[in-house]
Design a protein around this motif. Structure first.
Motif, PDB file in Angstrom:
ATOM      1  N   GLY A  50       0.807  -1.096   0.091  1.00  0.00           N
ATOM      2  CA  GLY A  50       0.125   0.034  -0.104  1.00  0.00           C
ATOM      3  C   GLY A  50       0.740   1.425   0.016  1.00  0.00           C
ATOM      4  N   PHE A  51       1.974   1.377   0.750  1.00  0.00           N
ATOM      5  CA  PHE A  51       2.590   2.670   0.788  1.00  0.00           C
ATOM      6  C   PHE A  51       3.367   2.684  -0.558  1.00  0.00           C
ATOM      7  CE2 PHE A  51       2.193   1.824   5.802  1.00  0.00           C
ATOM      8  CZ  PHE A  51       1.371   3.230   6.119  1.00  0.00           C
ATOM      9  N   VAL A  52       4.036   1.596  -0.959  1.00  0.00           N
ATOM     10  CA  VAL A  52       4.971   1.665  -1.962  1.00  0.00           C
ATOM     11  C   VAL A  52       4.000   2.365  -3.200  1.00  0.00           C
ATOM     12  CG1 VAL A  52       6.154   0.377  -3.611  1.00  0.00           C
ATOM     13  CG2 VAL A  52       6.567  -0.053  -1.293  1.00  0.00           C
ATOM     14  N   VAL A  53       2.982   1.424  -3.428  1.00  0.00           N
ATOM     15  CA  VAL A  53       1.978   1.852  -4.417  1.00  0.00           C
ATOM     16  C   VAL A  53       1.500   3.260  -4.620  1.00  0.00           C
ATOM     17  CG1 VAL A  53       0.071   1.474  -5.930  1.00  0.00           C
ATOM     18  CG2 VAL A  53       1.435  -0.284  -4.977  1.00  0.00           C
ATOM     19  N   VAL A  54       0.947   3.929  -3.400  1.00  0.00           N
ATOM     20  CA  VAL A  54       0.426   5.107  -3.367  1.00  0.00           C
ATOM     21  C   VAL A  54       1.379   5.991  -3.506  1.00  0.00           C
ATOM     22  CG1 VAL A  54      -0.680   6.751  -1.699  1.00  0.00           C
ATOM     23  CG2 VAL A  54      -1.696   4.447  -1.900  1.00  0.00           C
ATOM     24  N   GLY A  55       2.830   5.650  -2.838  1.00  0.00           N
ATOM     25  CA  GLY A  55       3.896   6.743  -2.613  1.00  0.00           C
ATOM     26  C   GLY A  55       4.323   6.969  -4.112  1.00  0.00           C
ATOM     27  N   VAL A  56       4.410   5.901  -5.027  1.00  0.00           N
ATOM     28  CA  VAL A  56       5.045   5.898  -6.274  1.00  0.00           C
ATOM     29  C   VAL A  56       3.874   6.567  -7.176  1.00  0.00           C
ATOM     30  CG1 VAL A  56       5.456   4.522  -8.497  1.00  0.00           C
ATOM     31  CG2 VAL A  56       6.268   3.885  -6.218  1.00  0.00           C
ATOM     32  N   LEU A  57       2.628   6.100  -7.220  1.00  0.00           N
ATOM     33  CA  LEU A  57       1.476   6.829  -7.915  1.00  0.00           C
ATOM     34  C   LEU A  57       1.292   8.191  -7.694  1.00  0.00           C
ATOM     35  CD1 LEU A  57      -1.205   3.897  -8.174  1.00  0.00           C
ATOM     36  CD2 LEU A  57       0.501   4.653  -9.993  1.00  0.00           C
ATOM     37  N   ALA A  58       1.415   8.839  -6.470  1.00  0.00           N
ATOM     38  CA  ALA A  58       0.913   9.749  -5.897  1.00  0.00           C
ATOM     39  C   ALA A  58       2.221  10.781  -6.382  1.00  0.00           C
ATOM     40  CB  ALA A  58       0.690  10.279  -4.539  1.00  0.00           C
ATOM     41  N   GLY A  59       3.364  10.203  -6.675  1.00  0.00           N
ATOM     42  CA  GLY A  59       4.352  11.042  -7.008  1.00  0.00           C
ATOM     43  C   GLY A  59       4.857  11.185  -8.464  1.00  0.00           C
ATOM     44  N   ALA A 134      -4.382   7.217  -4.716  1.00  0.00           N
ATOM     45  CA  ALA A 134      -3.079   7.867  -5.127  1.00  0.00           C
ATOM     46  C   ALA A 134      -3.848   9.054  -6.223  1.00  0.00           C
ATOM     47  CB  ALA A 134      -2.402   7.329  -5.978  1.00  0.00           C
ATOM     48  N   LYS A 135      -5.028   9.201  -6.428  1.00  0.00           N
ATOM     49  CA  LYS A 135      -5.569  10.123  -7.296  1.00  0.00           C
ATOM     50  C   LYS A 135      -5.829  11.490  -6.571  1.00  0.00           C
ATOM     51  CE  LYS A 135      -8.823   7.758  -9.584  1.00  0.00           C
ATOM     52  NZ  LYS A 135      -9.762   7.890 -10.557  1.00  0.00           N
ATOM     53  N   GLY A 136      -5.981  11.240  -5.331  1.00  0.00           N
ATOM     54  CA  GLY A 136      -5.885  12.410  -4.435  1.00  0.00           C
ATOM     55  C   GLY A 136      -4.733  13.087  -3.877  1.00  0.00           C
ATOM     56  N   ASN A 137      -3.558  12.417  -4.611  1.00  0.00           N
ATOM     57  CA  ASN A 137      -2.287  12.949  -4.170  1.00  0.00           C
ATOM     58  C   ASN A 137      -2.185  13.273  -2.631  1.00  0.00           C
ATOM     59  OD1 ASN A 137       0.374  13.914  -4.504  1.00  0.00           O
ATOM     60  ND2 ASN A 137      -0.295  15.849  -4.927  1.00  0.00           N
ATOM     61  N   PRO A 138      -2.427  12.088  -1.698  1.00  0.00           N
ATOM     62  CA  PRO A 138      -2.164  12.553  -0.455  1.00  0.00           C
ATOM     63  C   PRO A 138      -0.809  12.258   0.042  1.00  0.00           C
ATOM     64  CG  PRO A 138      -2.716  10.202  -1.041  1.00  0.00           C
ATOM     65  CD  PRO A 138      -2.790  10.735  -2.226  1.00  0.00           C
ATOM     66  N   SER A 139      -0.801  13.113   1.145  1.00  0.00           N
ATOM     67  CA  SER A 139       0.937  13.017   1.567  1.00  0.00           C
ATOM     68  C   SER A 139       0.732  12.983   2.970  1.00  0.00           C
ATOM     69  CB  SER A 139       1.499  14.326   1.220  1.00  0.00           C
ATOM     70  OG  SER A 139       0.670  15.440   1.578  1.00  0.00           O
ATOM     71  N   GLY A 140       1.931  12.764   3.831  1.00  0.00           N
ATOM     72  CA  GLY A 140       2.218  12.633   5.265  1.00  0.00           C
ATOM     73  C   GLY A 140       1.067  11.698   6.001  1.00  0.00           C
ATOM     74  N   VAL A 141       0.560  12.452   7.071  1.00  0.00           N
ATOM     75  CA  VAL A 141      -0.264  11.744   8.118  1.00  0.00           C
ATOM     76  C   VAL A 141      -1.446  11.353   7.073  1.00  0.00           C
ATOM     77  CG1 VAL A 141      -1.807  11.939  10.155  1.00  0.00           C
ATOM     78  CG2 VAL A 141       0.362  13.136   9.879  1.00  0.00           C
TER      79      VAL A 141
END
Length: 211
Positions: A50-59, A134-141
């Protein structure tokens, strides 16, 4: 976007194999130890993915001059097609014959960890949920909270039976038996229907955004 990710996570949570595995572990010697190790292993895999996929897609694909994420819509289309293809593959396979309940014996921890790694691996539904987040580009907390929430939803078929067993072992055993029997009759249709709905949604979303 979290609101868009939750329905896919709920669809991914519908995992009869996970419920069957947990029920089997709770029926063996040292039930709580085995079930807990299984859950921890599956959770570690699910959260890491989850963290890897969201981190990559959001970036990726983000335009700094815009406040709106621009994750390529082709990802929506590809994920939708993968889910539909996966559903078609499962539909063509003959149903599995019900397995006999394993006898009361002790299972090695290495085998339990292997089951957790296998069943904790990402399903197409979970990947679709992570992509929607990831489409919402979340970050941090916000990203940490969202990924943990989605992982908790996806693993609910392991978490809830274990919690039930902790407070009412005898009732939990009877309830798990009934649930497995019901899933053996209806789980295939429900799972294929969920795959059809989620897959179609992402295909349509991708096509609309491309057009």
């Amino acid at each position: 976007m979290l609101w868009e990710a939750i329905p896919s996570a709920l669809a991914a949570a519908f995992a009869p194999s996970t419920l069957l595995t947990v029920a089997g572990l709770l029926g063996l010697a040292r039930p709580l130890r085995n079930a807990t190790v299984f859950l921890i292993t599956a959770a570690a895999v699910t959260l890491t993915v989850g963290f890897v996929v969201v981190g990559v897609l959001a970036g990726t694909g983000i335009d700094d001059s815009s406040k709106h994420p621009t994750v390529p819509p082709t990802i929506d289309l590809v994920i939708g097609l993968v889910i539909l293809a996966f559903g078609a593959y499962v539909a063509r396979r003959p149903p599995h014959a019900p397995k006999k309940k394993p006898e009361q014996r002790e299972m090695r921890l290495l085998v339990v960890v292997g089951l957790g790694l296998l069943l904790g691996s990402p399903s197409p539904m979970y990947l679709a949920s992570l992509h929607a987040l990831a489409k919402g580009n979340p970050s941090g907390v916000a990203m940490v909270f969202s990924v943990i929430l989605l992982a908790a939803i996806v693993l609910s078929m392991a978490e809830l039976p274990i919690l039930y067993y902790v407070f009412a072992p005898e009732r939990a055993a009877a309830a798990l038996k009934s649930a497995n029997e019901w899933l053996a009759r209806n789980g295939r249709v429900i799972g294929l229907s969920a795959a059809g709905v989620v897959g179609t949604y992402f295909v349509v979303s991708g096509i609309v955004e491309l057009v």
